[in-house]
Scaffold this active site. Sequence first.
Site, PDB file in Angstrom:
ATOM      1  N   SER A 125       0.813  -1.220   0.000  1.00 27.95           N
ATOM      2  CA  SER A 125       0.000   0.000   0.000  1.00 27.95           C
ATOM      3  C   SER A 125       0.839   1.260   0.000  1.00 27.95           C
ATOM      4  O   SER A 125       1.957   1.302   0.552  1.00 27.95           O
ATOM      5  CB  SER A 125      -0.921   0.001   1.227  1.00 27.95           C
ATOM      6  N   TYR A 149      -2.354   0.317   9.526  1.00 24.66           N
ATOM      7  CA  TYR A 149      -2.411  -0.431   8.261  1.00 24.66           C
ATOM      8  C   TYR A 149      -1.107  -0.268   7.483  1.00 24.66           C
ATOM      9  O   TYR A 149      -0.528  -1.244   6.998  1.00 24.66           O
ATOM     10  CB  TYR A 149      -3.591   0.080   7.443  1.00 24.66           C
ATOM     11  N   LYS A 153       1.666  -3.200   6.527  1.00 27.10           N
ATOM     12  CA  LYS A 153       2.106  -3.474   5.154  1.00 27.10           C
ATOM     13  C   LYS A 153       3.626  -3.384   5.040  1.00 27.10           C
ATOM     14  O   LYS A 153       4.256  -4.179   4.317  1.00 27.10           O
ATOM     15  CB  LYS A 153       1.434  -2.494   4.188  1.00 27.10           C
TER      16      LYS A 153
END
Length: 329
Positions: A125, A149, A153
């Site tokens: 991402s 998040y 990643k």
Amino acid sequence: MRVLITGAGGFIGTTLTAALLQGGVLKNAKGESETIDGVLLLDTYLPPTSDPRITRMQADMSDRETRAAIAAWKPHSVFHLAAVLTTAAEDDPAAALVVNVSSLAGLIDAVGNKTAPPRLIFPSSIAVFGGLLPDNVDDDHLQKPQTSYGTHKAIAELMLADATRHGVVDARALRLPIVLVHPGPPTFSVSDRIAGMVRDSVAGRPTVCPLRPDTRVPVISVDTVVRNLITLHDADTTALRGKRVLNQPALTVSMEDVVAALNIVTDVVPRVTFEPDPELKKIVDGWPKGFISTRAPSVGVVADKTFDEIIMSYQRHLGSASKVQTPAA
């Protein structure tokens, strides 16, 4: 060839499944095209399917029995799409860590094979980057994630690089910007808040934009993402230049650009109200605006050219869905 898709019931997963079944082939470790004989779809929810090549496993990746079943199935290629996204990960970082990091470790353990390492494709991402950023962020820019998040990643990228170094998998990761257009119902993820503008406008409904008109974001269509994930899978190792991660080059648009494209492409004048959401703005402002890649051209990974194309891609998906759902006369 046997292909495993985790997170197969999601937005990208369903599009990827259709593309793989339609194409019917992937390249093996020797660079030769090989027929896809079986596809194992794994998710906690899966849509029905009648394709004889598909095996459905409606289960949780974090479950030990699930991983044992994956190991027994022995996939040659894996597309690992299962993830807890930005907003949900901020709400419950510990639960997201289990899905985004621990389950990946379990997957590597389940499919890893030094004799015949499977090719493992992973959508990372744009969220791995953050803080003070230049106008354009390239593949090798220093990672400073500002969300759970993004942190997950970044950890996953390192895990996959290490597993590749040990020779148990052949991992390749593609860092995705905002992927459009989720068909709904609303998921309230960051990307879906923007997708909602397109969904509502195409349907002739008034819509609310949660960002300022001049806010610029990098975007990509789901069709282009899927083509690029398959391209990355099939790429010769030498084309990766010794690296296992690259940015998905993006089209950067402002919210004003989105409205202008909707005005051109759709049959009705979009009715958009701007009501900026401070929390969403904080997240988006921490992401790169220009998302580029020096490695993408040598691999064959490309960007969308215009937002008009992204809208029209969504309209084609709507048309295909209506044909499937309409009973024969």
